[in-house]
Structures are given as structure tokens and as C-alpha cells.
Design a protein around this motif. Sequence first.
Motif, PDB file in Angstrom:
ATOM      1  N   LEU A  23       1.551   3.376   2.155  1.00  0.00           N
ATOM      2  CA  LEU A  23       2.348   3.702   3.349  1.00  0.00           C
ATOM      3  C   LEU A  23       3.840   3.470   3.088  1.00  0.00           C
ATOM      4  CD1 LEU A  23       0.383   2.188   6.386  1.00  0.00           C
ATOM      5  CD2 LEU A  23       0.159   4.439   5.341  1.00  0.00           C
ATOM      6  N   CYS A  80       0.850  -1.195   0.000  1.00  0.00           N
ATOM      7  CA  CYS A  80       0.000   0.000   0.000  1.00  0.00           C
ATOM      8  C   CYS A  80       0.887   1.248   0.000  1.00  0.00           C
ATOM      9  CB  CYS A  80      -0.905  -0.004   1.225  1.00  0.00           C
ATOM     10  SG  CYS A  80       0.025   0.076   2.768  1.00  0.00           S
ATOM     11  N   SER A 117      -3.503   0.917  12.090  1.00  0.00           N
ATOM     12  CA  SER A 117      -3.581  -0.215  13.017  1.00  0.00           C
ATOM     13  C   SER A 117      -2.175  -0.747  13.310  1.00  0.00           C
ATOM     14  CB  SER A 117      -4.399  -1.329  12.376  1.00  0.00           C
ATOM     15  OG  SER A 117      -3.711  -1.752  11.214  1.00  0.00           O
ATOM     16  N   SER A 129      -4.996   5.490   6.522  1.00  0.00           N
ATOM     17  CA  SER A 129      -4.783   4.060   6.277  1.00  0.00           C
ATOM     18  C   SER A 129      -6.151   3.403   6.073  1.00  0.00           C
ATOM     19  CB  SER A 129      -4.110   3.451   7.495  1.00  0.00           C
ATOM     20  OG  SER A 129      -5.030   3.508   8.579  1.00  0.00           O
ATOM     21  N   CYS A 130      -6.150   2.093   5.851  1.00  0.00           N
ATOM     22  CA  CYS A 130      -7.443   1.400   5.712  1.00  0.00           C
ATOM     23  C   CYS A 130      -8.296   1.599   6.971  1.00  0.00           C
ATOM     24  CB  CYS A 130      -7.232  -0.092   5.451  1.00  0.00           C
ATOM     25  SG  CYS A 130      -6.186  -0.417   4.034  1.00  0.00           S
ATOM     26  N   PRO A 131      -7.749   1.359   8.197  1.00  0.00           N
ATOM     27  CA  PRO A 131      -8.608   1.533   9.374  1.00  0.00           C
ATOM     28  C   PRO A 131      -9.140   2.958   9.533  1.00  0.00           C
ATOM     29  CG  PRO A 131      -6.605   0.366   9.970  1.00  0.00           C
ATOM     30  CD  PRO A 131      -6.437   0.802   8.556  1.00  0.00           C
ATOM     31  N   GLY A 145      -2.539   6.828   2.507  1.00  0.00           N
ATOM     32  CA  GLY A 145      -1.628   5.778   2.048  1.00  0.00           C
ATOM     33  C   GLY A 145      -2.335   4.428   2.125  1.00  0.00           C
ATOM     34  N   SER A 146      -3.642   4.460   2.235  1.00  0.00           N
ATOM     35  CA  SER A 146      -4.391   3.220   2.479  1.00  0.00           C
ATOM     36  C   SER A 146      -4.310   2.264   1.301  1.00  0.00           C
ATOM     37  CB  SER A 146      -5.848   3.558   2.788  1.00  0.00           C
ATOM     38  OG  SER A 146      -6.686   3.087   1.761  1.00  0.00           O
ATOM     39  N   GLY A 147      -4.315   0.994   1.627  1.00  0.00           N
ATOM     40  CA  GLY A 147      -4.269  -0.033   0.595  1.00  0.00           C
ATOM     41  C   GLY A 147      -5.543  -0.068  -0.238  1.00  0.00           C
ATOM     42  N   LEU A 183       4.044  -2.959   9.080  1.00  0.00           N
ATOM     43  CA  LEU A 183       4.465  -2.852   7.677  1.00  0.00           C
ATOM     44  C   LEU A 183       5.611  -1.853   7.535  1.00  0.00           C
ATOM     45  CD1 LEU A 183       3.574  -3.349   4.456  1.00  0.00           C
ATOM     46  CD2 LEU A 183       3.126  -0.928   4.733  1.00  0.00           C
ATOM     47  N   THR A 200      -1.100  -3.464  12.222  1.00  0.00           N
ATOM     48  CA  THR A 200      -0.617  -4.023  10.944  1.00  0.00           C
ATOM     49  C   THR A 200       0.146  -2.952  10.171  1.00  0.00           C
ATOM     50  OG1 THR A 200      -2.669  -5.260  10.875  1.00  0.00           O
ATOM     51  CG2 THR A 200      -1.371  -5.244   8.859  1.00  0.00           C
ATOM     52  N   CYS A 201      -0.429  -1.735  10.148  1.00  0.00           N
ATOM     53  CA  CYS A 201       0.231  -0.644   9.424  1.00  0.00           C
ATOM     54  C   CYS A 201       1.591  -0.357  10.067  1.00  0.00           C
ATOM     55  CB  CYS A 201      -0.608   0.632   9.463  1.00  0.00           C
ATOM     56  SG  CYS A 201      -2.316   0.424   8.965  1.00  0.00           S
TER      57      CYS A 201
HETATM   58 FE1  SF4 Z   1      -2.459  -0.528   6.854  1.00  0.00          FE
HETATM   59 FE2  SF4 Z   1      -4.178  -0.920   4.831  1.00  0.00          FE
HETATM   60 FE3  SF4 Z   1      -1.564  -0.679   4.339  1.00  0.00          FE
HETATM   61 FE4  SF4 Z   1      -2.525  -2.874   5.538  1.00  0.00          FE
HETATM   62  S1  SF4 Z   1      -2.970  -2.203   3.429  1.00  0.00           S
HETATM   63  S2  SF4 Z   1      -0.682  -1.727   6.121  1.00  0.00           S
HETATM   64  S3  SF4 Z   1      -4.166  -2.018   6.813  1.00  0.00           S
HETATM   65  S4  SF4 Z   1      -2.928   0.891   5.170  1.00  0.00           S
END
Ligand code: SF4
Length: 428
Positions: free
Chosen positions: A27, A25, A47, A110-112, A142-144, A53, A49-50
Motif C-alpha cells: 500500500l 506492505c 481496514s 489489502s489483507c482484509p 497491495g496486501s502485506g 498506514l 489499519t490500512c
Molecule cells: Fe493493511 Fe495488510 Fe498493509 Fe496492514 S499489512 S496496512 S492490514 S494491507
Amino acid sequence: MSAAAVLGCGAAPVLRERGQREVFCGLTGIIWLHRKIQDAFFLVVGSRTCAHLIQSAAGVMIFAEPRFATAIIDERDLAGIADANDELDRVVDQLLARRPEIRLLFLVGSCPSEVIKLDLSRAAERLSATHMPQVRVLNYSGSGIETTFTQGEDACLASLVPILPREAPGAAQNLLVVGALAEVVEDQLRRLLEGLGIGGVQFGGVQFMPPRSALALPAIGPNTRYLLAQPFLADTARALEARGAVRLPAPFPLGAEGTTAWLQAAADAWGVSPERFDTVTRAPLDRARRALARHQEELAGKSVFFFPDSQLEIPLARFLAREMDMRLVEVGTPYLHRQHLAEELALLPAGTALSEGQDVDRQLDRARAAHPDLVVCGLGLANPLEAEGISTKWSIELLFTPIQGYDQAADLAELFARPLNRRLRLRV
Ligand code: SF4
């Protein structure tokens, strides 16, 4: 239309894929951007997860206190129990108190943050008002869900455009180079451009975006001519043009040929004489050609397949085909910006198989059937392909390594030669 355009792929049909994607993504861009703007800070609102990453992607490169962090959205925020805006304000206050050197703060969505519909542009306005004039707060996503990995840089730079100062009234034609480049590359290109006599002196010569400091934002306006240094900056280009800046169409400064053509585009806009151009570029061009010759021997005749990943694929394919004599099996790109890539497409060998977008399974089938000598792809695809005996190059390395300009041309070639040599050694 030039002769090259007739021979090239300017109007070639493109296979459009719209299947499952396997890319990082946006980010990810923070990893190279945070090293570039030295008084900026990237606060991901995301989150765990971010956080993992960017932490793992950047892990090997952190040598001091990093200029990025994650404000974790936890279960309470997701459940709407806590007010995410209050939490964010608290985190930003703490951060700015601890890091007084920060002048520019990016809130990175981000996604969240999208899922809970946290309005980061309003948060950025609110926080800017609170911390002005010491710190400016901007936001981008920067969200996926919205971005692939190089689009993060595009979104970041586009968010900067509205705060760029206006050029002075009656300003001379000035040059802006757009796209994050390693400092060593930036210095070389600046020397070459200034050697050609390019750049409005009143602005301190050629300007670069992103700048090294938030205090040195380039001034732009109708007298700004800009050269893209990266092929994935569609939104930034649109925003610059809305401010009156004019793009100089050019191939990208990859390889000896690409660098020369990129410099030539600026030279033409400034009416630089062929003699002066030759005087400034001859020595570095000869050096680059000599350095490339060694790798050309290793790479000539080898076949290469590009999975869509970074949007650098078409300029890289042009370099490998024209300067390294490699055979292009397929060149995939996540998004094909025909206007920004027109000069690159014109230089590709006629009949090159182009694809846009991603459908991993179908692309894997085509790659396996062709069994190329080298596949350029994302990290997730590299291991399985290596296990099947296909050499791979991680496309993300091409963002982390200085590859633009004459003095880096051989390093760029070596990035592709290395995996082939490694496999050769393994066989021996
Ligand atoms: Fe965060 Fe979404 Fe990127 Fe996963 S895809 S790291 S949840 S922004």
C-alpha cells in the motif's frame, strides 16, 4: 562477459534468508504513485489499519485533496452480514460523483479484502462497465500477505499494461522508460534522451510509464524498447514483454556512472555515435562528478550495511562503493532478480556479501557484530539501532526523494552523508 563482470558479483553466492520480515506492505507505493498519475485515484479496500498506514506515511506530504482513500471493510463485512460488493459500489459511485476529474480508478486490495475473499478483479470489471467511458477501473493487490512496499508499484504498473494501446502498424523503434520518477527527474532524462535523438517521433518522443495522465497512456508493441528506471518491476516487465516490448539491459540511473550507463544502453540500441553521446552527456556528467566530490570526501572509507527493504539496495550499494568509495559490509535485498540486476551485480566489488530475503534477528546480529558506520534499513529497525550508537538511513526516503539522474547524484550522496554528519555533531 565484460571485464567488470569477471571482477563483479554476477555469479557470487547469495545468502538466502527466509525468516521474520519487517517491511511495509505494498500500500505504501500509493504515496508516490498518487502524485504521479494526476487524474488517477487509489481506493484501498481495507481496514482502519490500512487507512492509518497510508495516512501517516503520506501525512506530511498532503497539500491538497489527496488522490487516495480507504473504503473501510468493517465488522459487518467481515462477518458476512453486509454484501461487501454492494458497499464498494456505493462508495465508488459517491467518490466519482464528488471527484469528476478522476479518469482512472485503482481498487487496491489489502489483507482484509483477501481474508474475506473479495474478488476485486470482478468488481473492477463491473465498475468499469458502469462508469465507462468516463472512468476505467483497475485493481491490484497491495496486501502485506502478497507484497512488500515497492512491490505495490510493480503490481500497480502491471495492472496498467493490458489497457495500454497497441503501437501503430509499422511503428518506428520507440523508447519507454518504466518506473515512477519524480517529474523533475523525468524531465531531465527526457531532455537527455531526446538530445541523443532517441524516441519514435510519431509517439511524441520518449514515453514514460506511469504517465502523468491516464489520457496519455503509452502505446506499446514489438518495436518498443524499454528501460527500467526502478529495479523492482519484475511483473510489469513480464507483462510488457508479453505485449512484445524488449528490455534494454542496463544498470539503474543512480549516480553519475549509473546514469551514464543507463543512457548508453539506449544510445547503443539507437546506434548513437560516441561523439554525439559525449556532446550530450559531457556537461551534466562533469557537473555531477564535481558535486559528488564533496560528499566523496565525507563518505570514503566508511562502512555500510543494507537491510533488505526496497529492492534498491544493490544499485545503491554499487553507487556507494564505486563512486563514494564506501565499504560494503553486507547488501541485503528482499528479492534478487538476477536478470534485471545482472549489470549492477557485475559492477559490485568482487566478494561483496549478498543476502536475499529477510531474517531480522540474524541480520541484526550480523549488523551489530560488524558495527558499520551506516545501516540502511526500514523505519522499524532504525530506532533501536540508533539507540545502540549506529547511524541509520531510512530506505523509504530513497523512494520519496528524487535521486535518479545526473543532477540528483549529489542529493543521493547527501542522503547517506547526512546521518553520519548528524552523529558527528552529536558527539561534538
Ligand atoms: Fe493493511 Fe495488510 Fe498493509 Fe496492514 S499489512 S496496512 S492490514 S494491507
